[in-house]
Design a protein around this motif. Structure first.
Motif, mmCIF file in Angstrom:
data_model
loop_
_atom_site.group_PDB
_atom_site.id
_atom_site.type_symbol
_atom_site.label_atom_id
_atom_site.label_comp_id
_atom_site.label_asym_id
_atom_site.label_seq_id
_atom_site.Cartn_x
_atom_site.Cartn_y
_atom_site.Cartn_z
ATOM 1 N N GLN A 372 -43.868 2.078 -59.152
ATOM 2 C CA GLN A 372 -44.475 3.311 -59.014
ATOM 3 C C GLN A 372 -44.389 2.631 -57.544
ATOM 4 O O GLN A 372 -43.715 4.434 -56.828
ATOM 5 C CB GLN A 372 -46.379 2.788 -58.573
ATOM 6 C CG GLN A 372 -46.959 3.271 -59.632
ATOM 7 C CD GLN A 372 -48.083 2.996 -59.729
ATOM 8 O OE1 GLN A 372 -49.293 2.582 -59.002
ATOM 9 N NE2 GLN A 372 -49.557 4.468 -60.578
ATOM 10 N N GLU A 376 -42.337 6.081 -56.126
ATOM 11 C CA GLU A 376 -42.279 7.471 -55.216
ATOM 12 C C GLU A 376 -40.218 6.665 -53.551
ATOM 13 O O GLU A 376 -40.602 7.457 -53.273
ATOM 14 C CB GLU A 376 -43.411 5.915 -54.380
ATOM 15 C CG GLU A 376 -44.491 6.613 -55.238
ATOM 16 C CD GLU A 376 -45.839 5.231 -54.488
ATOM 17 O OE1 GLU A 376 -46.991 5.420 -54.708
ATOM 18 O OE2 GLU A 376 -45.667 4.841 -53.161
ATOM 19 N N GLU A 379 -38.448 8.768 -54.926
ATOM 20 C CA GLU A 379 -38.619 10.380 -54.290
ATOM 21 C C GLU A 379 -38.436 10.963 -52.950
ATOM 22 O O GLU A 379 -37.876 11.692 -52.601
ATOM 23 C CB GLU A 379 -40.278 10.504 -54.842
ATOM 24 C CG GLU A 379 -41.314 10.490 -56.148
ATOM 25 C CD GLU A 379 -41.661 10.518 -56.413
ATOM 26 O OE1 GLU A 379 -42.540 10.743 -55.437
ATOM 27 O OE2 GLU A 379 -42.357 10.684 -58.066
ATOM 28 N N LEU A 427 -40.297 16.447 -60.436
ATOM 29 C CA LEU A 427 -41.157 15.374 -58.745
ATOM 30 C C LEU A 427 -42.312 16.274 -59.433
ATOM 31 O O LEU A 427 -43.332 15.172 -59.633
ATOM 32 C CB LEU A 427 -40.648 16.301 -58.256
ATOM 33 C CG LEU A 427 -40.416 16.239 -56.618
ATOM 34 C CD1 LEU A 427 -40.261 16.533 -55.397
ATOM 35 C CD2 LEU A 427 -39.598 14.573 -56.549
ATOM 36 N N TYR A 431 -44.715 13.219 -60.790
ATOM 37 C CA TYR A 431 -45.891 12.894 -60.786
ATOM 38 C C TYR A 431 -47.145 12.887 -62.118
ATOM 39 O O TYR A 431 -48.213 12.304 -61.817
ATOM 40 C CB TYR A 431 -46.434 14.195 -60.007
ATOM 41 C CG TYR A 431 -48.158 14.233 -58.942
ATOM 42 C CD1 TYR A 431 -48.735 15.172 -59.550
ATOM 43 C CD2 TYR A 431 -48.255 13.595 -57.839
ATOM 44 C CE1 TYR A 431 -50.097 15.236 -59.376
ATOM 45 C CE2 TYR A 431 -49.999 13.915 -57.718
ATOM 46 C CZ TYR A 431 -51.210 14.180 -58.113
ATOM 47 O OH TYR A 431 -52.192 14.474 -57.753
ATOM 48 N N ASP A 432 -47.054 13.256 -63.281
ATOM 49 C CA ASP A 432 -47.842 13.164 -63.836
ATOM 50 C C ASP A 432 -47.670 12.379 -64.747
ATOM 51 O O ASP A 432 -49.114 11.150 -65.068
ATOM 52 C CB ASP A 432 -47.304 14.302 -65.071
ATOM 53 C CG ASP A 432 -48.034 15.957 -64.170
ATOM 54 O OD1 ASP A 432 -48.843 15.810 -63.350
ATOM 55 O OD2 ASP A 432 -47.398 16.907 -65.590
ATOM 56 N N LEU A 434 -47.761 9.325 -62.640
ATOM 57 C CA LEU A 434 -47.366 8.385 -61.564
ATOM 58 C C LEU A 434 -49.978 8.524 -62.217
ATOM 59 O O LEU A 434 -50.344 7.495 -62.636
ATOM 60 C CB LEU A 434 -48.017 8.472 -61.027
ATOM 61 C CG LEU A 434 -46.390 8.684 -60.185
ATOM 62 C CD1 LEU A 434 -46.256 9.082 -59.158
ATOM 63 C CD2 LEU A 434 -45.684 6.701 -60.531
ATOM 64 N N GLN A 435 -50.000 9.804 -62.614
ATOM 65 C CA GLN A 435 -51.157 10.384 -62.684
ATOM 66 C C GLN A 435 -51.698 9.436 -63.400
ATOM 67 O O GLN A 435 -53.113 8.483 -63.891
ATOM 68 C CB GLN A 435 -51.961 11.861 -62.637
ATOM 69 C CG GLN A 435 -51.458 11.959 -61.597
ATOM 70 C CD GLN A 435 -52.970 11.586 -60.458
ATOM 71 O OE1 GLN A 435 -52.673 11.044 -59.497
ATOM 72 N NE2 GLN A 435 -53.830 12.392 -60.733
#
Length: 842
Positions: A372, A376, A379, A427, A431-432, A434-435
């Motif tokens: 993660q 990050e 990104e 992105l 993000y999905d 990571l969720q």
């Protein structure tokens, strides 16, 4: 591309536990085929309830919980489809049933929080549709979990509600189960009276529906309560009922449990007998413990229960050790340790495996966290590069002419917008992912916390079991003394009453034999109590100054009437015999009387002579040796028997036919008393030439008695008036005898059978004296005396305690607790008259 591969790896990693659970389910092909071919969710739920869940509940609670969770999900899927209103209630109740089964699976695993959540949700569903059956079962389930959590008051509230609803719907089997659980709560709270009441209610209900197997547990629980309360006879009664039931039903698991309980009970009874030095009872109970334990071991090995086999081995180890069969005791000790170590190693292996899995999971979580952080950072770098590129484009376009700038700017914006949209989409995907990863990590953390709680609870239970210790207590002797002295009140009391009536010569002789037998029995009890004190190291000397001549003469006078016709008793003292000595008068007199009694008993004709002399006198200190010998013309003693004389329970045989009467403790007690005085005891004897028993003790010679002995008692007026006596006694025979004796002394007697009746009868000024038995049903004597003192204070007459407890210190204890005086049973008229003169003579 790398992010997609990583997502797939994570997805597969989290699916592995599901696949492993499925691989461990070992579901029979028939059930798997039925479940796979079922089309409607309702059918699948019914297959789970009727076949799959029962299959796993006995040995694989994880698999059972997984399928029951699936049943709940299937019920939710039906309800989401908005079924017809006529079937809506049916599916909600089906979901409640699934939740209750799921809660039971969690409860079986020891995971109480999700179990409670499932049961409460099932309770709300059942309440909303007024399903009394479902409400009752949910309340019962909630009570079980709260009871395990130690929340006894809350658990009791739910059990009582469940019991009432079971009575409303008329389901006796459910009521019996609820009553048994209520009994469990009361037993956990220490209220054994209420526990026995509800266990008995459960037994009665199960008997009505012929559920004899279900009665076994309740009978065992009642037996355990009586065992813990020390009421072993009642405990044996209930364990015997359980044993009869398991034999009748051929219930091997129950038979293993009951036989183990009986073995453990008889070990406890043997420990109590050891405390009282009743070796015969102790050995008898140890042998019974061995018999039950060996049978329990055979059955336990058949049913394959290692924890119970460990418990049986522990009971057998203690029983054989008590019987001094050390080889068998060692065998079962090794078996007990082996099984305990096996159970510990299994638990330790499971804990290590769980901790290893937890460590691996933590490592995997850390790797996910590191990934993660990498995403990050990527990104952030991408955003920074994008900003720099946009700034560069703006600067370049600014240098171009306005016309070209407008055209290029239009084209650049179009391209930039397209690029930004693509980057934003990338992105969004990141993000999905990571969720999703965060949610999976959260679920994993919750599972790890639940596993850690299970491990902690299991460790606490094992530590509690490993720290239990057994201690031996000595209580039996006081109880057996009490139980023998109580009926002797009737025997000696009625003898005393008869002696005051006109009797012929033959009746007088019979009465004298009866009185002698009763007094002999008291002597035996006193011997046993003295020996108990000796073994416990509690025999203490109480020295005082007394007249040795008077003590010797009174001992001779005591036996002069009992001597046979052709046996003469003589006391021979030297002229220079000191008048006063300092020693324990009571104990020395006990030794002399014992030697005189034995000499008279074994001498059929001739004489018994007692000699006493003081030697080795030190004038300065007064220290000297007192030597006393008792010579008889009896048959003498064979050398082979002399070595046994001063050993406990040793008796001589008369004419080589049978042992003499008595306990065989008298001479061993004499030996202990003499040695306490710093002396020694012995015997000189030859067959046909009589015997001489002698002892010598250290004493202090005194020229005059202590001041207390020189004081002249003030004259008293003999007591001769009628007393109004309240006699509080629970035994009917003792009531009759004591009332007869008191009436013979011109006293008026009112009877009460227990302390509560005495309180109800008493009024100030109504009685002159209260005779209060100590141990009675309903309310004992001590509680009654304290209650009377609280209510009437100074308006009370003297309260004299009555009890068969005759151990040293009993009188002082009862007086300290509220009695004015104390009499031991059997009731003695002379002792009673001394107390009357103490309180009433002027």
């Amino acid at each position: 591309m790398y992010r997609k591969i990583y997502s797939i790896v994570i997805f597969v990693f989290f699916l592995l536990p599901v696949f492993s659970v499925e691989a461990q389910t070992q579901l029979p092909d028939s059930l798997r085929d039925q479940f796979g071919s079922a089309l409607h969710p309702k059918t699948k739920i019914q297959i789970i309830h009727n076949g799959i869940a029962p299959h796993f509940l006995n040995y694989n609670l994880d698999s059972a919980a997984a399928y029951l969770q699936k049943a709940v999900s299937l019920a939710d899927s039906i309800l989401l489809q908005a079924p017809h209103p006529d079937t809506l209630q049916e599916y909600h109740i089906l979901k409640a049933q699934s939740l209750r089964s799921l809660g039971n699976a969690y409860h079986g695993k020891g995971i109480n929080k999700p179990a409670l959540e499932a049961f409460y949700e099932a309770l709300e569903i059942s309440k909303s549709y007024n399903d009394l059956n479902g409400v009752a079962r949910a309340e019962l389930n909630i009570g079980n979990v709260l009871n395990r959590e130690g929340l006894y008051d809350q658990a009791l509230e739910f059990f009582l509600k469940a019991y009432d609803k079971g009575e409303t719907i008329g389901e006796k089997r459910f009521m019996a189960y609820a009553a048994n659980n209520i009994g469990n709560v009361y037993m956990n709270k220490g209220d054994t009276v209420q526990a026995i009441k509800y266990y008995q209610t459960s037994i009665d209900l199960k008997e009505e529906i012929n559920d004899f197997r279900g009665m076994i547990n309740s009978y065992n629980n009642i037996g355990l309560i009586y065992k813990n309360r020390g009421e072993f006879e009642k405990s044996i009664e209930y364990y015997q009922i359980s044993l009869d039931l398991v034999n009748q039903l051929d219930h091997r698991q129950g038979l293993s449990m009951v036989l183990n309980n009986l073995a453990s009970l008889h070990v406890a009874m043997a420990e109590r007998a050891l405390h009282s030095n009743d070796y015969a009872s102790r050995n008898q109970n140890l042998q019974k413990a061995v018999d039950f334990g060996e049978r329990a071991m055979i059955v336990t090995r058949e049913v394959g229960s290692l924890p119970r086999e460990s418990s049986v081995a522990e009971s057998l180890m203690k029983a054989y050790r008590g019987l001094r069969q050390y080889e068998k005791s060692l065998e079962y000790a090794q078996l007990y340790i082996h099984i305990r170590d096996s159970l510990f190693n299994e638990e330790k292996t499971a804990i290590i495996a769980e901790m290893q899995a937890r460590f691996e999971t933590q490592q995997q979580q850390q790797e996910i966290h590191n990934q993660q952080l990498i995403i990050e950072r990527q990104e952030a770098e991408f955003q920074s590069q994008l900003n720099q590129r946009n700034l560069l484009l703006v600067l370049i376009l600014f240098l171009i002419s306005v016309t070209i700038l407008l055209w290029i700017q239009f084209r650049s914006r179009k391209k930039s917008s397209k690029l930004i949209n693509e980057k934003n989409q990338m992105l969004g995907f990141a993000y999905d992912e990571l969720q999703t990863t965060n949610e999976e990590l959260h679920t994993t953390n919750e599972e790890l916390v639940a596993q850690q709680e299970i491990i902690r609870e299991n460790l606490e239970k094992k530590i509690a079991v490993a720290t239990q210790m057994l201690e031996f207590k000595q209580k039996f002797m006081a109880q057996i003394s009490h139980e023998i002295r109580t009926p002797l009140t009737g025997v000696l009391g009625i003898t005393e009453a008869f002696s005051k009536t006109p009797l012929n010569e033959e009746q007088s002789r019979y009465l004298e034999i009866l009185k002698y037998s009763g007094e002999s029995l008291i002597g035996i009890i006193n011997d046993v109590l003295d020996y108990s004190k000796i073994e416990a190291g509690k025999l203490e000397l109480r020295t005082k100054v007394f007249s040795i001549k008077e003590m010797l003469q009174s001992s001779v006078n005591l036996f002069s009437q009992n001597a046979k016709e052709k046996v003469s008793l003589e006391l021979n003292l030297p002229d220079d015999m000191p008048e006063y000595i300092e020693a324990d008068e009571l104990r020395l007199g006990q030794v002399i009387r014992n030697l005189l009694s034995n000499a008279i008993k074994f001498t059929d004709k001739g004489s018994v002579k007692i000699f006493a002399v003081v030697t080795d006198l030190e004038t300065a200190s007064g220290q000297a040796m007192l030597k006393v010998s008792v010579k008889d013309t009896g048959p003498g003693i064979d050398k082979s028997q002399i070595g046994k004389l001063f050993k406990p329970f040793s008796q001589l045989r008369r004419d080589h036919l049978r042992p003499a009467d008595g306990t065989g403790l008298g001479l061993s007690i004499c030996k202990e008393i003499v040695e306490k005085h710093g002396g020694e005891i012995g015997v000189l004897s030859e067959p046909g030439k009589g015997s001489e028993f002698w002892f010598s003790v250290k004493i202090n010679v005194r020229t005059k008695p202590e001041e207390s002995l020189k004081k002249v008692s003030s004259p008293v007026t003999p007591f001769d008036r009628e007393l109004k006596v309240l006699l509080v006694e629970d035994k009917e025979i003792n009531q009759r005898v004591m009332k007869l004796l008191l009436a013979g002394m011109n006293h008026k007697v009112t009877l009460a059978s227990n302390g509560r009746e005495a309180i109800a009868l008493f009024r100030p000024g109504m009685f002159d004296l209260i005779l209060m038995d100590i141990q009675m049903p309903v309310m004992d004597g001590m509680e009654a005396a304290q209650t009377l003192r609280e209510q009437y204070n100074n308006s009370l007459p003297p309260i004299v305690g009555l009890s068969a407890n005759a151990l040293e210190g009993d009188r002082e204890k009862y007086i300290a607790q509220g009695m004015d005086e104390y009499l031991t049973k059997p009731f003695n008229v002379d002792a009673f008259m001394k107390i009357v003169e103490k309180f009433f003579a002027s």
